[in-house]
Design an enzyme around this catalytic site. Structure first.
Site, PDB file in Angstrom:
ATOM      1  CE  LYS A 205      -2.454   1.473   3.634  1.00 30.10           C
ATOM      2  NZ  LYS A 205      -3.617   1.716   4.522  1.00 30.10           N
TER       3      LYS A 205
HETATM    4  C1  5RP Z   1      -4.199   5.212   8.894  1.00 31.82           C
HETATM    5  C2  5RP Z   1      -3.843   4.267   7.813  1.00 31.82           C
HETATM    6  C3  5RP Z   1      -4.877   4.031   6.781  1.00 31.82           C
HETATM    7  O1  5RP Z   1      -5.055   2.638   6.566  1.00 31.82           O
HETATM    8  C4  5RP Z   1      -4.416   4.619   5.449  1.00 31.82           C
HETATM    9  O2  5RP Z   1      -3.880   5.896   5.630  1.00 31.82           O
HETATM   10  C5  5RP Z   1      -5.597   4.683   4.455  1.00 31.82           C
HETATM   11  O3  5RP Z   1      -6.554   5.561   4.975  1.00 31.82           O
HETATM   12  P1  5RP Z   1      -6.753   6.995   4.270  1.00 31.82           P
HETATM   13  O4  5RP Z   1      -7.329   6.737   2.900  1.00 31.82           O
HETATM   14  O5  5RP Z   1      -7.707   7.727   5.190  1.00 31.82           O
HETATM   15  O6  5RP Z   1      -5.391   7.619   4.196  1.00 31.82           O
HETATM   16  O7  5RP Z   1      -2.762   3.688   7.723  1.00 31.82           O
HETATM   17  O8  5RP Z   1      -3.161   5.310   9.814  1.00 31.82           O
END
Ligand code: 5RP
Length: 292
Positions: A205
């Site tokens: 990710k």
């Molecule tokens: C929060 C995270 C979230 O999983 C990631 O940031 C995705 O969420 P968003 O789309 O709100 O950024 O790691 O700490």
């Protein structure tokens, strides 16, 4: 050992030649075992090859987050339009009914909160047996490539999770966090995503960036894109569209769904991009039609 400096600049990404998904529909996983493929098939659609993860693990870091004040109310409103719950064990066990038959991307690293200035200190907090008890389809670990003093610890966490996951055929989702000292540029994301894949992450990710197609081309496993801070709905849909168009196999969106004017409509609109080849413009028209 390879030198860190003086190397030629990577430049040939064969952008006109997509990675061959011979056999199994998830990039780079053709040689994985049955259990790993079963779990990855719960995450990535066999039809589109993509996934829509709803990230609501923010509480492990941010406590009660705007839009997630009541997980027990919010998540059931969104569950039918997403493929994967990205969540902590605490959130799942207390607020999410287990009968949705949804894949779970279980957040297993933790260690910092926004009560401190530097949120790059994490450890592996969830035992693999608890991940099995929660029937996790993957386990998610935060990494801090480039952050002095934390890079090695976080990559050790990732490697530990890969070792634990491998024993039980549970894929690891390596999360690229961006430390304050890092630039959200192509060079950083090319480095961080590839390192996580080389260390054994089955899914990575990261955030969208310029020349993103190089990032996805150079990463041998699927990339899902985080939404990041809340944007206007049309811009968030453009972010999702550009990410998918440039090789991401999905999004792992949180705030841009649950903080949208109409979260359920937004989840539906993002789904159109992820699984039905909608453009950002057509998805935004779809969104507006639902909310009018
Ligand atoms: C929060 C995270 C979230 O999983 C990631 O940031 C995705 O969420 P968003 O789309 O709100 O950024 O790691 O700490």
């Amino acid at each position: 050992m390879a030198d860190a400096t003086g190397n030629k600049i990577a430049k040939n990404y064969y952008l006109d030649t997509p990675a061959q998904k011979t056999g199994f529909h998830v990039k780079g996983m053709n040689h994985a075992d049955w259990g790993m493929k079963d779990r990855l098939s719960r995450i990535f659609s066999k039809t589109s090859g993509n996934t829509l993860m709803l990230a609501f693990d923010h509480g492990y870091l941010m406590g009660s987050t705007a839009g997630l004040e009541r997980l027990d109310i919010v998540i059931p409103q969104l569950a039918n339009d997403i493929d994967v719950f990205m969540a902590t064990r605490g959130a799942l066990r207390t607020c999410v009914p287990p009968d949705y038959n949804k894949a779970v991307a279980l957040r297993v690293s933790a260690g910092s909160t926004v009560a401190v200035d530097d949120v790059t200190h994490e450890f592996l907090g969830v035992d693999i047996n608890d991940a099995l008890r929660l029937n996790a389809s993957c386990i998610a670990v935060q990494t801090f490539v480039g952050v002095q003093g934390e890079e090695k610890k976080s990559l050790k966490n990732l490697s530990g999770a890969v070792n634990m996951g491998s024993k039980y055929s549970i894929p690891v989702l390596g999360v690229v966090a961006v430390g304050k000292s890092m630039q959200r540029d192509t060079k950083f994301f090319l480095l961080a995503t590839r390192v996580l894949a080389e260390l054994g992450a089955s899914v990575v990710k990261t955030y969208y960036c310029e020349d993103f197609e190089k990032v996805t081309a150079a990463c041998p496993v699927p990339i899902v894109v985080a939404g990041g801070k809340k944007l206007p709905e049309n811009e968030a849909l453009t972010l999702a569209y550009k990410a998918i168009s440039e090789g991401a196999n999905g999004v792992d969106m949180g705030r841009n769904i649950f903080q949208a004017e109409n979260p359920a409509a937004m989840a539906k609109a993002v789904r159109k991009i992820v699984h039905e080849n909608y453009t950002d413009a057509t998805a935004y028209e779809f969104y507006k039609d639902i909310i009018k």
